[in-house]
Design an enzyme around this catalytic site. Structure first.
Site, PDB file in Angstrom:
ATOM      1  N   TYR A 145       0.857  -1.181   0.000  1.00 39.96           N
ATOM      2  CA  TYR A 145       0.000   0.000   0.000  1.00 39.96           C
ATOM      3  C   TYR A 145       0.889   1.225   0.000  1.00 39.96           C
ATOM      4  O   TYR A 145       1.818   1.324   0.806  1.00 39.96           O
ATOM      5  CB  TYR A 145      -0.893   0.000   1.248  1.00 39.96           C
ATOM      6  CG  TYR A 145      -1.747   1.230   1.389  1.00 39.96           C
ATOM      7  CD1 TYR A 145      -2.908   1.387   0.629  1.00 39.96           C
ATOM      8  CD2 TYR A 145      -1.412   2.245   2.285  1.00 39.96           C
ATOM      9  CE1 TYR A 145      -3.702   2.520   0.757  1.00 39.96           C
ATOM     10  CE2 TYR A 145      -2.204   3.375   2.421  1.00 39.96           C
ATOM     11  CZ  TYR A 145      -3.344   3.504   1.654  1.00 39.96           C
ATOM     12  OH  TYR A 145      -4.126   4.631   1.780  1.00 39.96           O
ATOM     13  N   ASP A 240       9.259   2.689  -0.816  1.00 39.96           N
ATOM     14  CA  ASP A 240       8.301   3.367   0.054  1.00 39.96           C
ATOM     15  C   ASP A 240       8.684   3.007   1.486  1.00 39.96           C
ATOM     16  O   ASP A 240       8.362   1.919   1.974  1.00 39.96           O
ATOM     17  CB  ASP A 240       6.880   2.895  -0.287  1.00 39.96           C
ATOM     18  CG  ASP A 240       5.828   3.501   0.638  1.00 39.96           C
ATOM     19  OD1 ASP A 240       6.206   4.066   1.683  1.00 39.96           O
ATOM     20  OD2 ASP A 240       4.631   3.388   0.315  1.00 39.96           O
ATOM     21  N   LYS A 268       5.391   9.572   8.365  1.00 44.03           N
ATOM     22  CA  LYS A 268       5.195   9.053   9.729  1.00 44.03           C
ATOM     23  C   LYS A 268       6.240   9.539  10.729  1.00 44.03           C
ATOM     24  O   LYS A 268       6.130  10.655  11.217  1.00 44.03           O
ATOM     25  CB  LYS A 268       5.096   7.536   9.688  1.00 44.03           C
ATOM     26  CG  LYS A 268       3.927   7.079   8.764  1.00 44.03           C
ATOM     27  CD  LYS A 268       3.311   5.795   9.163  1.00 44.03           C
ATOM     28  CE  LYS A 268       2.334   5.261   8.150  1.00 44.03           C
ATOM     29  NZ  LYS A 268       0.950   5.351   8.485  1.00 44.03           N
TER      30      LYS A 268
HETATM   31  N1  HOZ Z   1      -0.399   3.608   6.128  1.00 41.71           N
HETATM   32  C1  HOZ Z   1      -1.559   3.576   6.980  1.00 41.71           C
HETATM   33  C2  HOZ Z   1      -1.522   2.317   7.801  1.00 41.71           C
HETATM   34  N2  HOZ Z   1      -1.365   1.152   7.065  1.00 41.71           N
HETATM   35  C3  HOZ Z   1      -2.797   3.664   6.207  1.00 41.71           C
HETATM   36  C4  HOZ Z   1      -3.254   5.045   6.006  1.00 41.71           C
HETATM   37  C5  HOZ Z   1      -4.751   5.063   5.870  1.00 41.71           C
HETATM   38  O1  HOZ Z   1      -5.334   4.002   5.738  1.00 41.71           O
HETATM   39  O2  HOZ Z   1      -5.351   6.140   5.920  1.00 41.71           O
END
Ligand code: HOZ
Length: 429
Positions: A145, A240, A268
């Site tokens: 993701y 990433d 983050k």
């Molecule tokens: N990177 C976040 C945790 N996996 C996800 C961000 C979101 O879902 O808004």
């Protein structure tokens, strides 16, 4: 089930005016059923909800809170910065400090641009890769993701996976067709795609340790081969490291594995809990960005002084306290404490961990890709999750997310957590 009447009341009101009642990744709560609790305050390793319950928190605002919540050093830095102005849209010294701080610690980054979120960082990496190479195709891996960028919401992880929407509505087919997805850790599939499409590939984006389909380790040689193929075919390798940067080590996964990407996306931890992202890489590539180059990229609040003050204070504190070895100690204590309860569970459970990041898969391990992660028993996970929550331990509300330990967690927190998990595994049998 603990009673949370005030949270319920607020959630009912939220659903009237906010789609799904949520703004943040807590939308993943749908994956475990029930309703999220509302936070009254967060301090150290603990959260307190509006109904007065306390939780040991292993979500840490989904990664940024590596020193725990409300660390004095970060709060003071933000207060001090706020007294000098909230935003300028003009250069200020913290921008130079942040750029020098990041480039001194990640040798792959010679120049860096600050943005406001991880999504902006990855989105900008793609545009830059396309602008630099003059090619259109992007390769990504199933279950990775990279924020909610159109081109990357294809077989995506995190909330998209949890909610069963790995391919979002609203992404034009013509754009999605430019994204090639491959299984993570599959070197043959990678080699095949480069043979077939290598000349059209602008870049490959990867979480070098995927942490949005649970936590998955790269198999030996996989990232190295990826680097070789990108170099051989002239595509850019984009790491990433929004979740892993300054989290698993000072220099992220790239420091641990020695593979050097062309571009890196960060977020983050580098924002200390305020909205921040960054992307950077070789000067030759970064110089293609506006205003020096033809690839446009923008943002009114980019380089925001409060966010940079928070991020710098947090990262300096991590270095001052050599936090990464303490985080490893805490992670190892959790892992060794869970060995016996996992063996005794009577059903398959697998713990995968890197430093202070971890995931309990409710399936046989090792889990090396999305298809294997999806074999997890999500119904059992939901039972486990709710038991933990009701007994004061908050884990990410999805089988497909990663938990985070902070330096504010104590040895006692870990002992208590092991005890709660032990009972939760039994409860979920
Ligand atoms: N990177 C976040 C945790 N996996 C996800 C961000 C979101 O879902 O808004």
């Amino acid at each position: 089930m603990s009673a949370r009447p005030r949270s319920q009341e607020l959630f009912a009101a939220a659903r009237v005016r906010i789609p799904g009642g949520v703004n943040s990744p807590v939308r993943a709560f749908r994956g475990v059923g029930g309703e999220p609790f509302f936070v009254e305050r967060a301090e150290g390793s603990h959260l307190r909800d509006v109904d007065g319950h306390e939780y040991i928190d292993y979500v840490g605002t989904w990664g940024p809170a590596i020193l725990g919540h409300t660390p004095r050093i970060v709060i003071d830095a933000v207060r001090e910065a706020a007294g000098r102005g909230l935003s300028y849209g003009l250069p200020h010294p913290l921008e130079v400090e942040m750029a020098e701080f990041i480039t001194a610690r990640l040798p792959s980054i010679e120049k860096v641009r600050m943005v406001n979120s991880g999504t902006e960082a990855t989105m900008s990496c793609l545009r830059l890769a396309r602008g630099f190479t003059g090619r259109d195709k992007i390769v990504k891996f199933e279950g990775c993701y990279h924020g909610h960028v159109d081109s990357l919401l294809v077989r995506a992880g995190s909330g998209a996976l949890t909610l069963g929407q790995p391919d979002s509505a609203g992404v034009p087919r013509a754009l999605a067709e430019l994204t090639i997805t491959l299984p993570f850790n599959d070197t043959s599939a990678l080699e095949e795609i480069f043979v077939r499409e290598g000349a059209g590939i602008a870049g490959v984006i990867v979480e070098p340790v995927p942490a949005n389909a649970g936590l998955i380790h790269p198999l030996p040689g996989f990232l190295e081969r990826l680097r070789e193929l990108c170099t051989a075919h002239g595509g850019l390798l984009i790491f990433d490291e929004v979740m892993t940067g300054f989290r698993v080590a000072r220099g992220g996964v790239q420091e641990l594995c020695g593979v050097v990407p062309d571009l890196t996306a960060l977020g983050k931890v580098i924002g200390g809990g305020l909205p921040v992202g960054a992307f950077g890489g070789r000067a030759e590539v970064m110089d293609h960005l506006a205003p020096d180059g033809p690839v446009y990229q923008a943002g009114t609040l980019s380089g925001n002084p409060l966010a940079l003050a928070a991020g710098l204070a947090q990262m300096r504190e991590l270095e001052r306290t050599e936090a990464w070895s303490r985080l490893e100690q805490l992670g190892a204590a959790l892992q060794s404490g869970l060995e016996a309860p996992i063996r005794a569970a009577g059903y398959p459970v697998t713990l995968q961990r890197l430093g202070s990041m971890f995931c309990l898969f409710f399936t046989e391990g090792p889990v090396n890709n999305l298809d294997e992660a999806k074999k997890s028993d999500t119904v059992r996970f939901a039972k486990f999750f709710h038991y933990c929550l009701d007994h004061g331990v908050y884990f990410p509300p999805s089988q497909f997310e990663t938990g985070f330990i902070s330096t504010a967690h104590t040895d006692e927190d870990i002992v208590r957590t092991v005890a709660v998990i032990t009972r939760a595994l039994h409860h979920a049998a």
